[in-house]
Design a protein around this motif. Structure first.
Motif, PDB file in Angstrom:
ATOM      1  N   GLN A  48      11.209 -34.573  13.427  1.00 20.49           N
ATOM      2  CA  GLN A  48      12.628 -33.973  12.861  1.00 20.49           C
ATOM      3  C   GLN A  48      13.625 -33.801  13.907  1.00 20.49           C
ATOM      4  O   GLN A  48      14.764 -33.777  13.924  1.00 20.49           O
ATOM      5  N   LEU A 156       0.891 -42.598   7.742  1.00 17.79           N
ATOM      6  CA  LEU A 156       0.973 -42.254   6.268  1.00 17.79           C
ATOM      7  C   LEU A 156       0.210 -43.228   5.665  1.00 17.79           C
ATOM      8  O   LEU A 156      -0.527 -42.965   4.635  1.00 17.79           O
ATOM      9  N   GLU A 160      -3.153 -42.295   3.297  1.00 15.82           N
ATOM     10  CA  GLU A 160      -3.095 -42.687   1.898  1.00 15.82           C
ATOM     11  C   GLU A 160      -4.375 -43.663   1.631  1.00 15.82           C
ATOM     12  O   GLU A 160      -5.056 -43.418   0.567  1.00 15.82           O
TER      13      GLU A 160
ATOM     14  N   GLU B  72      12.309 -50.290   3.183  1.00 19.26           N
ATOM     15  CA  GLU B  72      12.053 -49.004   3.768  1.00 19.26           C
ATOM     16  C   GLU B  72      10.232 -48.787   4.076  1.00 19.26           C
ATOM     17  O   GLU B  72      10.023 -47.984   4.895  1.00 19.26           O
ATOM     18  N   GLY B  73       9.567 -49.792   3.643  1.00 25.67           N
ATOM     19  CA  GLY B  73       8.039 -49.827   4.091  1.00 25.67           C
ATOM     20  C   GLY B  73       7.920 -50.619   5.367  1.00 25.67           C
ATOM     21  O   GLY B  73       6.733 -50.913   5.828  1.00 25.67           O
ATOM     22  N   SER B  74       8.997 -51.424   5.738  1.00 23.71           N
ATOM     23  CA  SER B  74       8.762 -52.276   6.570  1.00 23.71           C
ATOM     24  C   SER B  74       8.499 -51.506   8.173  1.00 23.71           C
ATOM     25  O   SER B  74       8.761 -50.768   8.539  1.00 23.71           O
ATOM     26  N   VAL B  75       7.567 -52.163   8.972  1.00 23.34           N
ATOM     27  CA  VAL B  75       7.012 -51.608  10.233  1.00 23.34           C
ATOM     28  C   VAL B  75       7.610 -52.525  11.190  1.00 23.34           C
ATOM     29  O   VAL B  75       7.983 -52.342  12.341  1.00 23.34           O
ATOM     30  N   GLY B  87      16.214 -41.042   5.629  1.00 17.62           N
ATOM     31  CA  GLY B  87      14.739 -40.840   5.799  1.00 17.62           C
ATOM     32  C   GLY B  87      14.058 -40.402   4.259  1.00 17.62           C
ATOM     33  O   GLY B  87      13.226 -39.794   4.385  1.00 17.62           O
ATOM     34  N   LEU B  90      10.764 -42.276   3.831  1.00 18.38           N
ATOM     35  CA  LEU B  90       9.944 -41.805   4.484  1.00 18.38           C
ATOM     36  C   LEU B  90       9.388 -40.324   3.944  1.00 18.38           C
ATOM     37  O   LEU B  90       8.129 -39.956   3.724  1.00 18.38           O
ATOM     38  N   GLN B  93       7.361 -41.177   1.094  1.00 17.31           N
ATOM     39  CA  GLN B  93       6.093 -41.449   1.496  1.00 17.31           C
ATOM     40  C   GLN B  93       5.050 -40.335   1.965  1.00 17.31           C
ATOM     41  O   GLN B  93       4.005 -40.184   1.502  1.00 17.31           O
ATOM     42  N   ILE B  94       5.651 -39.403   2.680  1.00 14.57           N
ATOM     43  CA  ILE B  94       5.157 -38.074   2.895  1.00 14.57           C
ATOM     44  C   ILE B  94       4.531 -37.348   1.776  1.00 14.57           C
ATOM     45  O   ILE B  94       3.372 -36.839   1.562  1.00 14.57           O
ATOM     46  N   ARG B  96       4.157 -38.345  -1.019  1.00 15.88           N
ATOM     47  CA  ARG B  96       3.098 -39.148  -1.737  1.00 15.88           C
ATOM     48  C   ARG B  96       1.664 -39.107  -0.928  1.00 15.88           C
ATOM     49  O   ARG B  96       0.513 -38.979  -1.492  1.00 15.88           O
ATOM     50  N   ALA B  97       1.697 -39.081   0.408  1.00 19.54           N
ATOM     51  CA  ALA B  97       0.301 -39.325   1.162  1.00 19.54           C
ATOM     52  C   ALA B  97      -0.197 -37.845   1.353  1.00 19.54           C
ATOM     53  O   ALA B  97      -1.532 -37.571   1.248  1.00 19.54           O
ATOM     54  N   ILE B  98       0.716 -36.639   1.737  1.00 27.05           N
ATOM     55  CA  ILE B  98       0.132 -35.495   2.123  1.00 27.05           C
ATOM     56  C   ILE B  98       0.102 -34.480   0.792  1.00 27.05           C
ATOM     57  O   ILE B  98      -0.760 -33.628   0.406  1.00 27.05           O
ATOM     58  N   GLY B  99       1.131 -34.774  -0.026  1.00 28.22           N
ATOM     59  CA  GLY B  99       1.181 -34.026  -1.425  1.00 28.22           C
ATOM     60  C   GLY B  99       2.211 -32.950  -1.370  1.00 28.22           C
ATOM     61  O   GLY B  99       2.283 -32.396  -2.422  1.00 28.22           O
ATOM     62  N   LEU B 102       7.022 -32.187   3.374  1.00 25.75           N
ATOM     63  CA  LEU B 102       7.010 -31.522   4.699  1.00 25.75           C
ATOM     64  C   LEU B 102       8.420 -31.749   5.349  1.00 25.75           C
ATOM     65  O   LEU B 102       8.832 -30.903   6.225  1.00 25.75           O
ATOM     66  N   MET B 103       9.423 -32.515   5.086  1.00 26.22           N
ATOM     67  CA  MET B 103      10.544 -32.881   5.353  1.00 26.22           C
ATOM     68  C   MET B 103      11.782 -32.023   5.053  1.00 26.22           C
ATOM     69  O   MET B 103      12.828 -32.059   5.314  1.00 26.22           O
TER      70      MET B 103
END
Lengths: 232, 116
Positions: A48, A156, A160, B72-75, B87, B90, B93-94, B96-99, B102-103
């Motif tokens: 952030q 992430l 997942e 967006e998913g490219s690393v 962002g 991202l 994705q947060i 989806r993964a954490i629920g 957070l941002m």
């Protein structure tokens, strides 16, 4: 499906072993997921701050290049941009966070001195230099953001995946195995009850037969005694 | 292996980065973005010499859904977006993964937590 398994003691033991293994795996994966989330939280704070820096630097760089365009003209700015000889390069190494390989990006030739820029001191103005400076600073923050955001994306994805595995164990595999275990236990109990009932029946039949035989023997003995008395 | 930074977007957006020495540039004029931006992003993502791709967040709206998801998913290379709302991929994705978001700002995060 529970009906697909053969209700044998061997299968029951196998299923109990699998339940034990799955429960241990579930606990381990849950710990891994929680650990990854905690590591992710640490990176998120950093991300952030980095993101704020990127946005601030972008606004500054935009305002500086707009000023340069307004004062020197678009052609002069494009001309200076086309004259650049040194190009920023990045190299990435990797580090491991709880099994997730994340990059560590190092950059070179991002910040350049005036004489390294290639457009010459006479061919440009202070405004173009300021804009170039601002964009170099922006590139530095972008490189940092790329490092942090790649780490976040990778973590992430791993979170997942781990979460899906935990859920699959918790809501699909373990309930199915427990259902199979219950099915086999019930079937085996049923077979045991049938066996006891069958043995009881056999025992009762045998006792009945023994009783009949004993009665017949007694009757025969009585008849024999009566015969002997009559002869006397 | 050393890699470079690439910039995809309108000529106005890319000029500043060229001033900082970036040479992997895909300039797509604003009125041609709907037709040409997908190809430009695909070329850049396929380039092994590129380690970071820089784009304006608003330009992602010109991409097809598939290309946007890929970018967006490219690393490798990683996409860094600039501008308002950057962002967002991202962030999703947060969520989806954490629920939880957070941002987001604190009020939203609390709201999402209460809902989940």
């Amino acid at each position: 499906m529970a009906e697909d398994v053969k209700p044998t003691r061997k299968n029951l033991m196998e299923i109990e072993d699998r339940i034990d293994l799955s429960e241990r795996g579930h606990d381990t994966l849950e710990q891994k997921r929680d650990g990854l989330i905690m590591e992710f939280m640490d990176i998120l704070d950093q991300a952030q701050d980095v993101r704020d820096d990127v946005e601030t630097n972008y606004e500054v760089a935009q305002s500086k290049i707009n000023k340069a365009r307004a004062m020197e003209g678009d052609v002069a700015v494009r001309g200076a941009a086309a004259a650049l000889k040194e190009h920023p390069e990045i190299t990435s190494q990797s580090k491991n966070i709880m099994g997730v390989v994340v990059p560590q990006i190092e950059s070179s030739k991002v910040r350049k001195d005036l004489d390294e820029r290639g457009y010459g001191l006479l061919g440009s103005s202070a405004r173009i230099d300021e804009a170039a400076d601002a964009y170099e600073e922006l590139l530095e923050s972008i490189i940092l953001a790329a490092e942090v955001e790649t780490a976040m994306k990778k973590m992430l994805t791993e979170i997942e995946t781990t979460k899906r595995r935990v859920n699959a164990l918790e809501f699909k595999l373990l309930p199915d195995l427990r259902e199979n275990q219950e099915f086999i236990e019930q079937k085996l109990e049923e077979q045991e009850r049938e066996e006891i009932f069958r043995l009881k029946k056999i025992k009762a039949k045998k006792e009945e037969e023994e009783k009949l035989e004993a009665e017949e023997a007694r009757e025969e003995a009585e008849l024999g005694e009566q015969k002997v008395t009559a002869d006397d | 292996m050393s890699q470079e930074i690439a910039v995809v977007g309108s000529p106005e957006f890319t000029t500043g980065f060229r001033l900082a020495g970036v040479r992997k540039v895909e300039s797509v004029p604003d009125d041609e973005k709907d037709e040409r931006l997908d190809d430009a992003v695909e070329r850049t993502l396929d380039d092994d010499d590129v380690g970071i791709v820089v784009m304006r967040d608003a330009d992602l709206d010109h991409l097809s859904r598939q290309m946007r998801r890929t970018a967006e998913g490219s690393v490798e290379p990683v996409l860094v977006t600039l501008g308002a709302g950057a962002g967002s991929g991202l962030r999703e994705q947060i969520r989806r993964a954490i629920g939880i978001d957070l941002m987001g700002d604190d009020d939203n995060a609390d709201g999402d937590e209460a809902n989940s």
